[in-house]
Design a protein around this motif. Sequence first.
Motif, PDB file in Angstrom:
ATOM      1  N   CYS A  59       0.771  -1.155  -0.177  1.00 45.74           N
ATOM      2  CA  CYS A  59      -0.077   0.045  -0.024  1.00 45.74           C
ATOM      3  C   CYS A  59       0.742   1.238   0.015  1.00 45.74           C
ATOM      4  N   SER A  60       2.238   1.026   0.198  1.00 51.92           N
ATOM      5  CA  SER A  60       2.820   2.169   0.534  1.00 51.92           C
ATOM      6  C   SER A  60       4.318   2.003   0.714  1.00 51.92           C
ATOM      7  N   LYS A  61       5.160   2.942   0.403  1.00 51.66           N
ATOM      8  CA  LYS A  61       6.723   2.981   0.413  1.00 51.66           C
ATOM      9  C   LYS A  61       7.303   2.247   1.775  1.00 51.66           C
ATOM     10  N   GLU A  62       6.427   2.601   2.818  1.00 54.84           N
ATOM     11  CA  GLU A  62       6.740   1.957   4.228  1.00 54.84           C
ATOM     12  C   GLU A  62       6.797   0.324   4.295  1.00 54.84           C
ATOM     13  N   CYS A  63       5.599   0.113   3.694  1.00 50.93           N
ATOM     14  CA  CYS A  63       5.227  -1.377   3.818  1.00 50.93           C
ATOM     15  C   CYS A  63       6.112  -2.133   2.824  1.00 50.93           C
ATOM     16  N   PHE A  64       6.423  -1.484   1.725  1.00 55.72           N
ATOM     17  CA  PHE A  64       7.519  -1.870   0.728  1.00 55.72           C
ATOM     18  C   PHE A  64       8.884  -2.075   1.322  1.00 55.72           C
ATOM     19  N   GLN A  65       9.324  -1.099   1.979  1.00 50.10           N
ATOM     20  CA  GLN A  65      10.582  -1.175   2.642  1.00 50.10           C
ATOM     21  C   GLN A  65      10.497  -2.472   3.826  1.00 50.10           C
ATOM     22  N   LYS A  66       9.717  -2.501   4.449  1.00 48.97           N
ATOM     23  CA  LYS A  66       9.541  -3.286   5.781  1.00 48.97           C
ATOM     24  C   LYS A  66       9.842  -4.878   5.230  1.00 48.97           C
ATOM     25  N   ASP A  67       8.951  -5.138   3.797  1.00 51.45           N
ATOM     26  CA  ASP A  67       8.964  -6.385   3.584  1.00 51.45           C
ATOM     27  C   ASP A  67      10.247  -6.760   2.909  1.00 51.45           C
ATOM     28  N   ARG A  68      11.242  -5.674   2.536  1.00 50.24           N
ATOM     29  CA  ARG A  68      12.410  -5.868   1.777  1.00 50.24           C
ATOM     30  C   ARG A  68      13.499  -6.198   2.712  1.00 50.24           C
ATOM     31  N   ARG A  69      13.232  -5.658   4.028  1.00 49.55           N
ATOM     32  CA  ARG A  69      14.440  -5.793   5.146  1.00 49.55           C
ATOM     33  C   ARG A  69      14.209  -7.471   5.675  1.00 49.55           C
TER      34      ARG A  69
END
Length: 69
Positions: A59-69
């Motif tokens: 839904c957002s860049k934040e969620c995208f970055q959380k998943d990538r970590r």
Amino acid sequence: MRFLVVFAIVVGVLWYFLRDKKGLKKNKKSNEEMMVECSECGTFISVKEGIVYQNKCFCSKECFQKDRR
Ligand SMILES: [Zn+2]
């Protein structure tokens, strides 16, 4: 014989355009209006708004970055 060739070309062109039109309509609708669930927080967003990465949607860049970590 010539008539058959012309007829075949006309049918082919018509079929191509009809198929193309339908395909575009279908693609546009499914791409922009389809609702997907964010892989990270579960929020429903339209594909147009979300970030799609490796068959996951966020839904957002934040969620995208959380998943990538
Ligand atoms: Zn999210």
